[in-house]
Design an enzyme around this catalytic site. Structure first.
Site, PDB file in Angstrom:
ATOM      1  N   GLU A  43      -7.337  -9.337   8.533  1.00 49.12           N
ATOM      2  CA  GLU A  43      -5.880  -9.326   8.487  1.00 49.12           C
ATOM      3  C   GLU A  43      -5.330  -8.160   9.322  1.00 49.12           C
ATOM      4  O   GLU A  43      -5.820  -7.032   9.235  1.00 49.12           O
ATOM      5  CB  GLU A  43      -5.450  -9.185   7.026  1.00 49.12           C
ATOM      6  CG  GLU A  43      -3.969  -9.120   6.780  1.00 49.12           C
ATOM      7  CD  GLU A  43      -3.640  -9.002   5.294  1.00 49.12           C
ATOM      8  OE1 GLU A  43      -2.458  -9.123   4.945  1.00 49.12           O
ATOM      9  OE2 GLU A  43      -4.577  -8.778   4.484  1.00 49.12           O
ATOM     10  N   LYS A 123       1.540 -15.674   6.796  1.00 49.84           N
ATOM     11  CA  LYS A 123       1.143 -15.445   5.400  1.00 49.84           C
ATOM     12  C   LYS A 123       2.269 -15.862   4.450  1.00 49.84           C
ATOM     13  O   LYS A 123       3.424 -15.491   4.632  1.00 49.84           O
ATOM     14  CB  LYS A 123       0.797 -13.967   5.223  1.00 49.84           C
ATOM     15  CG  LYS A 123       0.210 -13.585   3.886  1.00 49.84           C
ATOM     16  CD  LYS A 123      -0.184 -12.103   3.903  1.00 49.84           C
ATOM     17  CE  LYS A 123      -0.837 -11.634   2.625  1.00 49.84           C
ATOM     18  NZ  LYS A 123      -1.250 -10.209   2.703  1.00 49.84           N
ATOM     19  N   CYS A 159      -5.389 -13.342   3.037  1.00 51.56           N
ATOM     20  CA  CYS A 159      -5.566 -12.450   1.885  1.00 51.56           C
ATOM     21  C   CYS A 159      -4.888 -12.951   0.608  1.00 51.56           C
ATOM     22  O   CYS A 159      -5.417 -13.798  -0.090  1.00 51.56           O
ATOM     23  CB  CYS A 159      -5.107 -11.039   2.259  1.00 51.56           C
ATOM     24  SG  CYS A 159      -5.942  -9.746   1.276  1.00 51.56           S
ATOM     25  N   SER A 185      -8.465  -6.233   2.234  1.00 47.21           N
ATOM     26  CA  SER A 185      -8.516  -6.033   0.793  1.00 47.21           C
ATOM     27  C   SER A 185      -9.170  -4.687   0.508  1.00 47.21           C
ATOM     28  O   SER A 185     -10.371  -4.520   0.724  1.00 47.21           O
ATOM     29  CB  SER A 185      -9.325  -7.164   0.144  1.00 47.21           C
ATOM     30  OG  SER A 185      -9.420  -6.991  -1.247  1.00 47.21           O
ATOM     31  N   LYS A 191     -14.335  -4.446  -7.101  1.00 49.82           N
ATOM     32  CA  LYS A 191     -13.448  -5.344  -6.352  1.00 49.82           C
ATOM     33  C   LYS A 191     -14.230  -6.425  -5.608  1.00 49.82           C
ATOM     34  O   LYS A 191     -13.775  -7.577  -5.527  1.00 49.82           O
ATOM     35  CB  LYS A 191     -12.620  -4.525  -5.359  1.00 49.82           C
ATOM     36  CG  LYS A 191     -11.530  -5.296  -4.623  1.00 49.82           C
ATOM     37  CD  LYS A 191     -10.428  -5.726  -5.544  1.00 49.82           C
ATOM     38  CE  LYS A 191      -9.239  -6.309  -4.795  1.00 49.82           C
ATOM     39  NZ  LYS A 191      -8.511  -5.305  -3.997  1.00 49.82           N
ATOM     40  N   GLY A 300     -20.244  25.171  -8.390  1.00 52.74           N
ATOM     41  CA  GLY A 300     -19.940  24.168  -9.398  1.00 52.74           C
ATOM     42  C   GLY A 300     -20.176  22.767  -8.877  1.00 52.74           C
ATOM     43  O   GLY A 300     -20.390  22.538  -7.677  1.00 52.74           O
ATOM     44  N   ILE A 301     -20.082  21.781  -9.769  1.00 55.62           N
ATOM     45  CA  ILE A 301     -20.491  20.427  -9.425  1.00 55.62           C
ATOM     46  C   ILE A 301     -19.497  19.715  -8.516  1.00 55.62           C
ATOM     47  O   ILE A 301     -19.881  18.915  -7.667  1.00 55.62           O
ATOM     48  CB  ILE A 301     -20.764  19.604 -10.705  1.00 55.62           C
ATOM     49  CG1 ILE A 301     -21.521  18.318 -10.345  1.00 55.62           C
ATOM     50  CG2 ILE A 301     -19.465  19.322 -11.461  1.00 55.62           C
ATOM     51  CD1 ILE A 301     -22.130  17.616 -11.523  1.00 55.62           C
ATOM     52  N   ASN A 380      -4.587  32.454 -11.192  1.00 58.16           N
ATOM     53  CA  ASN A 380      -4.044  31.685 -10.077  1.00 58.16           C
ATOM     54  C   ASN A 380      -4.019  32.494  -8.782  1.00 58.16           C
ATOM     55  O   ASN A 380      -4.173  31.934  -7.688  1.00 58.16           O
ATOM     56  CB  ASN A 380      -2.639  31.192 -10.412  1.00 58.16           C
ATOM     57  CG  ASN A 380      -2.645  30.076 -11.450  1.00 58.16           C
ATOM     58  OD1 ASN A 380      -3.675  29.437 -11.669  1.00 58.16           O
ATOM     59  ND2 ASN A 380      -1.510  29.840 -12.073  1.00 58.16           N
TER      60      ASN A 380
END
Length: 552
Positions: A43, A123, A159, A185, A191, A300-301, A380
């Site tokens: 598309e 479409k 689509c 898509s 999906k 860290g992860i 912060n």
């Protein structure tokens, strides 16, 4: 009657009309050499998808129209065909493109052969939900389009047309015996399997086998996974292209149905998501022209997973990791970050921030009330010092800072504006913390051995902004937090529905409140890759100023 059909599962670049046309021509040449009579593109393959407000610019639409005619002439050289005709041995390419006619814009698909446009379909179903807003730009078509290719009558849909009844049946009633579907898509978890289910339903109702071409590639927050396929009259997938890569899929048609062909392996959920993230990073940086990526590596992860994805997407030579330790940074964080950088072969720099923290403390002391204990203000400041360093490196090098915050943190505002949120692309913005752990374990299990040190995965997560800090000092356990966020944010369940599922009322009210009051932060966050049915991006549009409160 036998026929070879081809799907050009291509990676288009929005706005690169000449480049996209050249890509279509290249796919067409390869398909022609393989004996194909028809090439099906995704598309809006000519313009890229989604072009968004480019579609409101008359010059853009005129340029698309001109490029389509140029492409038609270029394709004519592959298989000379009498003008306006499509004989048995002819060669046609079905191209998705925007079409401006009589003051209206259409999402169209045109059959090109013999240097000309032979037929055009517009479409009919225009999606206007989630990340889609096609009704803003397009006028719906109302007529079927059926063309004869090599003696086979082919109907055309685009689509959304096949996600509900009507358009496919119109094509069948107009004489189609095969349905060609152009798609853009976007990926979300599960999906690909859902598309197959929908197309099986459409085949069952219409009686038409389907050739389904899907776009592949990253476009801002969206990733298109490809995974194009063909479904026969019995609802069987008889050919399927791989996900997250360009592909030319050849499908054989014989005696009114598809013959069995090659099908790419089905990916695990973790492999799917990881593939989407890698493609999203590669295309966002590559299509936007950034020199590389910079990542603040904390030990860290979240930053570890982001670094692994970046290296898999770009290669180690284009990725730079920066450790910025404070007095609260644990030694194991320093050790694990350095070890991971060495394993992946990326440039690794350490820029301690203790001196900068002291400087800012002295600078701010006259204007801040420092009589009491330190609080999030000082925490912060640390995050913002790190953001300043990373952005300075980005300015000097032309590389893009990849932020490392996950969906769980973004949901409840466990992040610092102009600190750890500073950057240009949020790789794991739509990845819940529990999924971060699963993806990290999956990546470590791949050939080549682990790349994330085991302690990063097993130790308690911490921002390390004060002594002995852990995330659960401020948040519910992540399995609880993620389940509440998914129920409320992705599935629109009410707090009382979530409580009825067994979650503590205090936890539900706390998470929902944090989610509501953090909207102003999310609105200022970088764009990030969407992998769930609803991410904090185009499909999350809540007002920042908002006094509505959910009742329990």
């Amino acid at each position: 009657m036998s026929l070879t059909l081809a799907i050009a599962q291509m990676n288009a670049v929005v706005g690169d009309l000449a480049g996209n046309a050249a890509r279509i021509a290249d796919f067409a040449a390869r398909a022609r050499a393989a004996g194909a009579s028809l090439v099906l593109t995704p598309e809006l393959a000519l313009s890229g998808y989604p072009p968004e407000d480019l579609l409101l610019r008359p010059d853009f639409l005129r340029a698309c129209d001109h490029e389509l005619d140029v492409l038609a002439q270029r394709l004519a050289d592959l298989a000379p065909t009498p003008a306006g005709q499509l004989p048995e041995d002819g060669f046609a390419v079905l191209v998705g493109h925007p079409l401006w006619r009589d003051g209206r814009c259409y999402n169209a698909a045109t059959v090109l052969a013999g240097g000309r446009r032979l037929a055009t379909y517009c479409k009919q179903r225009l999606p206007n939900y989630n990340v889609f807003d096609e009704q803003r730009y397009f006028t719906p078509g109302d007529s079927p389009c059926v063309v004869t290719i090599g003696g086979v009558r082919c109907g055309i849909n685009i689509c959304e047309d096949v996600w509900s009844a009507g358009a496919a049946e119109l094509a069948r009633d107009a004489g189609a015996e095969l349905l060609l579907v152009l798609n853009a898509s976007p990926y979300s978890v599960g999906k690909s399997a859902r598309r197959v289910e929908v197309l099986r339903e459409r085949v069952a109702v219409s009686g038409l086998p389907v050739l389904y071409a899907n776009l592949v590639g990253g476009q801002d927050e969206l990733v298109f996974d490809g995974a194009s396929f063909a479904v026969d009259r019995a609802g069987r997938v008889c050919a399927a292209a791989a996900s997250f890569t360009e592909a030319l899929l050849l499908v054989e048609w014989c005696e009114a149905d598809f013959l069995p062909g090659e099908c790419a392996p089905v990916l695990s959920p973790e492999a799917e998501v990881y593939g989407a993230l890698v493609l999203g990073v590669r295309d966002y940086l590559g299509k936007s022209g950034f020199a590389g990526a910079i990542i603040g590596l904390s030990g860290g992860i979240d930053s570890a997973l982001t670094l692994a994805i970046a290296v898999d997407a770009l290669g180690p030579e284009r990725v730079r990791a920066v450790m910025m330790p404070s007095p609260y940074t644990a030694q194991i964080s320093l050790d694990d970050a350095a070890a991971m950088a060495q394993t992946l072969g990326v440039r690794y720099d350490s820029v301690p921030i203790a001196e900068a923290m002291q400087t800012f403390a002295g600078l701010l002391a006259p204007v801040l009330d420092t009589a009491g204990a330190q609080d999030t203000t000082e925490e912060n400041v640390q995050a913002r010092i790190r953001g300043l360093i990373l952005m300075a490196l980005s300015n000097r090098s032309g590389a893009l800072v990849l932020t490392t915050g996950n969906k769980s943190e973004m949901a409840v505002g466990y992040c610092t504006l102009y600190g750890d949120m500073a950057g240009g692309f949020a790789v794991i913005k739509d990845i819940a913390k529990t999924l971060v752990y699963r993806l990290s374990a999956w990546r470590n299990a791949q050939p080549g051995g682990p790349v994330i040190p085991g302690r990063i995965i097993t130790r308690a997560p911490s921002a390390e902004l004060r002594p002995n800090q852990t995330d659960q000092d401020s948040l519910p356990p992540y399995d609880v937090l993620d389940a509440i966020v998914e129920a409320y944010m992705e599935n629109d369940q009410s707090p009382r529905d979530i409580i009825a599922r067994g979650y503590a009322e205090a936890d539900v009210q706390r998470v929902v409140r944090l989610l509501r009051i953090s909207e102003y932060k999310r609105r200022q966050s970088p764009v990030g890759i969407r992998i769930t049915p609803r991410g904090f991006g185009k499909d999350w549009r809540y007002p920042i100023t908002n006094r509505y409160r959910d009742t329990v």
